[in-house]
Design a protein around this motif. Structure first.
Motif, PDB file in Angstrom:
ATOM      1  N   ALA A 166       9.141 -15.553  -8.908  1.00  0.00           N
ATOM      2  CA  ALA A 166       9.069 -14.611 -10.025  1.00  0.00           C
ATOM      3  C   ALA A 166       9.628 -13.253  -9.631  1.00  0.00           C
ATOM      4  O   ALA A 166      10.366 -12.621 -10.399  1.00  0.00           O
ATOM      5  CB  ALA A 166       7.626 -14.474 -10.512  1.00  0.00           C
ATOM      6  N   LEU A 167       9.301 -12.798  -8.426  1.00  0.00           N
ATOM      7  CA  LEU A 167       9.812 -11.512  -7.950  1.00  0.00           C
ATOM      8  C   LEU A 167      11.338 -11.509  -7.888  1.00  0.00           C
ATOM      9  O   LEU A 167      11.981 -10.497  -8.185  1.00  0.00           O
ATOM     10  CB  LEU A 167       9.249 -11.190  -6.567  1.00  0.00           C
ATOM     11  CG  LEU A 167       7.818 -10.671  -6.475  1.00  0.00           C
ATOM     12  CD1 LEU A 167       7.465 -10.385  -5.019  1.00  0.00           C
ATOM     13  CD2 LEU A 167       7.632  -9.419  -7.322  1.00  0.00           C
ATOM     14  N   ALA A 168      11.919 -12.636  -7.508  1.00  0.00           N
ATOM     15  CA  ALA A 168      13.371 -12.731  -7.402  1.00  0.00           C
ATOM     16  C   ALA A 168      14.040 -12.566  -8.767  1.00  0.00           C
ATOM     17  O   ALA A 168      15.198 -12.139  -8.844  1.00  0.00           O
ATOM     18  CB  ALA A 168      13.768 -14.061  -6.779  1.00  0.00           C
ATOM     19  N   ALA A 169      13.308 -12.886  -9.829  1.00  0.00           N
ATOM     20  CA  ALA A 169      13.860 -12.769 -11.182  1.00  0.00           C
ATOM     21  C   ALA A 169      13.460 -11.468 -11.867  1.00  0.00           C
ATOM     22  O   ALA A 169      13.890 -11.206 -12.994  1.00  0.00           O
ATOM     23  CB  ALA A 169      13.391 -13.962 -12.025  1.00  0.00           C
ATOM     24  N   PHE A 170      12.667 -10.650 -11.185  1.00  0.00           N
ATOM     25  CA  PHE A 170      12.176  -9.398 -11.771  1.00  0.00           C
ATOM     26  C   PHE A 170      13.103  -8.265 -11.337  1.00  0.00           C
ATOM     27  O   PHE A 170      13.300  -8.052 -10.135  1.00  0.00           O
ATOM     28  CB  PHE A 170      10.744  -9.146 -11.299  1.00  0.00           C
ATOM     29  CG  PHE A 170      10.068  -7.978 -11.937  1.00  0.00           C
ATOM     30  CD1 PHE A 170       9.846  -7.930 -13.304  1.00  0.00           C
ATOM     31  CD2 PHE A 170       9.616  -6.910 -11.162  1.00  0.00           C
ATOM     32  CE1 PHE A 170       9.203  -6.853 -13.889  1.00  0.00           C
ATOM     33  CE2 PHE A 170       8.972  -5.829 -11.735  1.00  0.00           C
ATOM     34  CZ  PHE A 170       8.769  -5.803 -13.108  1.00  0.00           C
ATOM     35  N   VAL A 179       9.462  -3.619  -6.317  1.00  0.00           N
ATOM     36  CA  VAL A 179       8.040  -3.944  -6.206  1.00  0.00           C
ATOM     37  C   VAL A 179       7.624  -3.844  -4.746  1.00  0.00           C
ATOM     38  O   VAL A 179       8.322  -4.338  -3.862  1.00  0.00           O
ATOM     39  CB  VAL A 179       7.735  -5.366  -6.724  1.00  0.00           C
ATOM     40  CG1 VAL A 179       6.261  -5.703  -6.516  1.00  0.00           C
ATOM     41  CG2 VAL A 179       8.099  -5.500  -8.196  1.00  0.00           C
ATOM     42  N   GLU A 180       6.497  -3.185  -4.502  1.00  0.00           N
ATOM     43  CA  GLU A 180       5.914  -3.144  -3.159  1.00  0.00           C
ATOM     44  C   GLU A 180       4.778  -4.152  -3.122  1.00  0.00           C
ATOM     45  O   GLU A 180       3.839  -4.073  -3.915  1.00  0.00           O
ATOM     46  CB  GLU A 180       5.378  -1.744  -2.849  1.00  0.00           C
ATOM     47  CG  GLU A 180       4.682  -1.632  -1.502  1.00  0.00           C
ATOM     48  CD  GLU A 180       4.076  -0.261  -1.265  1.00  0.00           C
ATOM     49  OE1 GLU A 180       2.828  -0.154  -1.281  1.00  0.00           O
ATOM     50  OE2 GLU A 180       4.848   0.700  -1.078  1.00  0.00           O
ATOM     51  N   VAL A 181       4.871  -5.101  -2.206  1.00  0.00           N
ATOM     52  CA  VAL A 181       3.868  -6.157  -2.100  1.00  0.00           C
ATOM     53  C   VAL A 181       3.157  -6.026  -0.760  1.00  0.00           C
ATOM     54  O   VAL A 181       3.794  -5.961   0.294  1.00  0.00           O
ATOM     55  CB  VAL A 181       4.503  -7.554  -2.208  1.00  0.00           C
ATOM     56  CG1 VAL A 181       3.435  -8.645  -2.051  1.00  0.00           C
ATOM     57  CG2 VAL A 181       5.229  -7.712  -3.542  1.00  0.00           C
ATOM     58  N   VAL A 182       1.830  -5.991  -0.798  1.00  0.00           N
ATOM     59  CA  VAL A 182       1.044  -5.929   0.428  1.00  0.00           C
ATOM     60  C   VAL A 182      -0.035  -7.005   0.366  1.00  0.00           C
ATOM     61  O   VAL A 182      -0.674  -7.216  -0.674  1.00  0.00           O
ATOM     62  CB  VAL A 182       0.415  -4.531   0.633  1.00  0.00           C
ATOM     63  CG1 VAL A 182      -0.471  -4.138  -0.539  1.00  0.00           C
ATOM     64  CG2 VAL A 182      -0.379  -4.492   1.930  1.00  0.00           C
ATOM     65  N   TYR A 183      -0.215  -7.717   1.469  1.00  0.00           N
ATOM     66  CA  TYR A 183      -1.235  -8.764   1.531  1.00  0.00           C
ATOM     67  C   TYR A 183      -2.552  -8.179   2.024  1.00  0.00           C
ATOM     68  O   TYR A 183      -2.596  -7.464   3.014  1.00  0.00           O
ATOM     69  CB  TYR A 183      -0.781  -9.902   2.443  1.00  0.00           C
ATOM     70  CG  TYR A 183       0.235 -10.781   1.767  1.00  0.00           C
ATOM     71  CD1 TYR A 183      -0.155 -11.804   0.915  1.00  0.00           C
ATOM     72  CD2 TYR A 183       1.601 -10.542   1.939  1.00  0.00           C
ATOM     73  CE1 TYR A 183       0.777 -12.587   0.256  1.00  0.00           C
ATOM     74  CE2 TYR A 183       2.540 -11.322   1.279  1.00  0.00           C
ATOM     75  CZ  TYR A 183       2.125 -12.343   0.445  1.00  0.00           C
ATOM     76  OH  TYR A 183       3.056 -13.112  -0.214  1.00  0.00           O
ATOM     77  N   VAL A 186      -3.114  -8.243  -7.764  1.00  0.00           N
ATOM     78  CA  VAL A 186      -3.521  -7.043  -8.494  1.00  0.00           C
ATOM     79  C   VAL A 186      -2.309  -6.113  -8.619  1.00  0.00           C
ATOM     80  O   VAL A 186      -1.752  -5.670  -7.614  1.00  0.00           O
ATOM     81  CB  VAL A 186      -4.684  -6.326  -7.789  1.00  0.00           C
ATOM     82  CG1 VAL A 186      -5.058  -5.051  -8.537  1.00  0.00           C
ATOM     83  CG2 VAL A 186      -5.893  -7.257  -7.691  1.00  0.00           C
ATOM     84  N   ILE A 187      -1.940  -5.829  -9.847  1.00  0.00           N
ATOM     85  CA  ILE A 187      -0.756  -5.015 -10.134  1.00  0.00           C
ATOM     86  C   ILE A 187      -1.182  -3.598 -10.479  1.00  0.00           C
ATOM     87  O   ILE A 187      -1.888  -3.371 -11.464  1.00  0.00           O
ATOM     88  CB  ILE A 187       0.054  -5.603 -11.303  1.00  0.00           C
ATOM     89  CG1 ILE A 187       0.392  -7.082 -11.046  1.00  0.00           C
ATOM     90  CG2 ILE A 187       1.331  -4.795 -11.543  1.00  0.00           C
ATOM     91  CD1 ILE A 187       1.038  -7.779 -12.231  1.00  0.00           C
ATOM     92  N   ASP A 188      -0.758  -2.649  -9.648  1.00  0.00           N
ATOM     93  CA  ASP A 188      -1.032  -1.227  -9.882  1.00  0.00           C
ATOM     94  C   ASP A 188      -2.499  -0.942 -10.183  1.00  0.00           C
ATOM     95  O   ASP A 188      -2.824  -0.121 -11.046  1.00  0.00           O
ATOM     96  CB  ASP A 188      -0.157  -0.694 -11.021  1.00  0.00           C
ATOM     97  CG  ASP A 188       1.291  -0.499 -10.599  1.00  0.00           C
ATOM     98  OD1 ASP A 188       1.541  -0.407  -9.377  1.00  0.00           O
ATOM     99  OD2 ASP A 188       2.158  -0.443 -11.483  1.00  0.00           O
ATOM    100  N   ASP A 189      -3.394  -1.642  -9.499  1.00  0.00           N
ATOM    101  CA  ASP A 189      -4.842  -1.436  -9.662  1.00  0.00           C
ATOM    102  C   ASP A 189      -5.325  -1.683 -11.086  1.00  0.00           C
ATOM    103  O   ASP A 189      -6.420  -1.233 -11.457  1.00  0.00           O
ATOM    104  CB  ASP A 189      -5.246  -0.011  -9.238  1.00  0.00           C
ATOM    105  CG  ASP A 189      -5.021   0.250  -7.765  1.00  0.00           C
ATOM    106  OD1 ASP A 189      -5.271  -0.669  -6.962  1.00  0.00           O
ATOM    107  OD2 ASP A 189      -4.585   1.363  -7.423  1.00  0.00           O
ATOM    108  N   ILE A 219       1.853  -4.282  -5.783  1.00  0.00           N
ATOM    109  CA  ILE A 219       1.056  -5.475  -5.988  1.00  0.00           C
ATOM    110  C   ILE A 219       0.308  -5.801  -4.701  1.00  0.00           C
ATOM    111  O   ILE A 219       0.912  -5.924  -3.633  1.00  0.00           O
ATOM    112  CB  ILE A 219       1.925  -6.675  -6.401  1.00  0.00           C
ATOM    113  CG1 ILE A 219       2.675  -6.338  -7.691  1.00  0.00           C
ATOM    114  CG2 ILE A 219       1.068  -7.918  -6.581  1.00  0.00           C
ATOM    115  CD1 ILE A 219       3.625  -7.421  -8.144  1.00  0.00           C
ATOM    116  N   GLU A 220      -1.004  -5.898  -4.806  1.00  0.00           N
ATOM    117  CA  GLU A 220      -1.847  -6.288  -3.684  1.00  0.00           C
ATOM    118  C   GLU A 220      -2.239  -7.744  -3.885  1.00  0.00           C
ATOM    119  O   GLU A 220      -2.792  -8.106  -4.922  1.00  0.00           O
ATOM    120  CB  GLU A 220      -3.083  -5.396  -3.612  1.00  0.00           C
ATOM    121  CG  GLU A 220      -2.761  -3.940  -3.301  1.00  0.00           C
ATOM    122  CD  GLU A 220      -3.983  -3.057  -3.370  1.00  0.00           C
ATOM    123  OE1 GLU A 220      -4.528  -2.718  -2.316  1.00  0.00           O
ATOM    124  OE2 GLU A 220      -4.385  -2.718  -4.499  1.00  0.00           O
TER     125      GLU A 220
END
Length: 230
Positions: free
Chosen positions: A24-28, A32-36, A181-184, A3-4
């Protein structure tokens, strides 16, 4: 899943969106890789900081204080303390350079920590986030090496890369922040409720993201071209 997150340090809804998204991520249950990624609401903000209240009033008139008050109330529900009387309107480009440095040389968890510290410094502590000395102190508190940061900010290192990322954001149609943006493939815009973020994550995981080409929109607030939808 990658996720960008396109956001600006000076975007109040980006701070609220970050908190809701993290819940939300804590409940998923999936990794997940998150980049700002960088986005500037006011790319031509001057190098010298000015009071936020005065800048916003000049831009939006008498309604500006009500806008701030609403953000502050919603932020408080997310554990965020907004102090708009102390906040300074400043250029965020060098802050984005530091976020890139953190991701490339120190790892994404450090980038996430630095992002949180920059947002808190700007919105809660009245720090001039365009000032190199202030930025260095924030970066060091997040674990970056002081000598490296001093040399980095004194140079133009990372500037071309951040400019390219800003251009890329516009090229792919990012016009408001925060945008996730999730997986482009999937795009979730605005400071949505955590439940909305979680549904988007679950749907993307269920459909494998690829080929979905869907965007999730809701009534979450976002900042576009320097203005917040309230």
């Amino acid at each position: 899943m990658k996720i960008e997150v396109f956001s600006d340090i000076a975007c109040p809804w980006c701070y609220i969106g970050k908190r809701r998204f993290e819940r939300a991520l804590a409940a998923f249950p999936h990794p997940v890789e998150v980049v700002y990624r960088p986005y500037q609401l006011v790319p031509d903000a001057p190098a010298e900081a000015t009071p936020h209240r005065a800048w916003l009033a000049e831009r939006y008139g008498p309604q500006s204080r009500a806008m701030d008050d609403r953000v502050a109330a919603l932020g408080a529900a997310e554990g965020i303390r907004y102090d708009f009387d102390a906040a300074l309107h400043a250029n965020t480009f060098d802050g984005h350079r530091l976020l890139r440095l953190a991701a490339v040389e120190y790892g994404l968890p450090v980038q996430h920590d630095l992002k949180e510290r920059l947002l808190a410094a700007h919105f809660s502590d009245g720090v001039d986030i365009g000032d190199h000395e202030a930025l260095t102190g924030i970066a060091v508190s997040a674990g970056l090496d002081r000598a490296r940061v001093d040399a980095y900010l004194a140079s133009d290192e990372g500037a071309a890369e951040v400019t390219a990322e800003l251009d890329e954001a516009r090229a792919i149609g990012i016009t408001s922040v925060p945008t996730f943006v999730i997986d482009d493939t999937w795009a979730v815009q605005g400071a949505q409720e955590s439940s909305t973020f979680l549904r988007a994550l679950e749907q993307a995981a269920a459909e494998g993201s690829v080929g979905a080409h869907a965007a999730a929109h809701g009534d979450g607030e976002a900042c576009a071209d320097g203005s917040c939808a309230v």
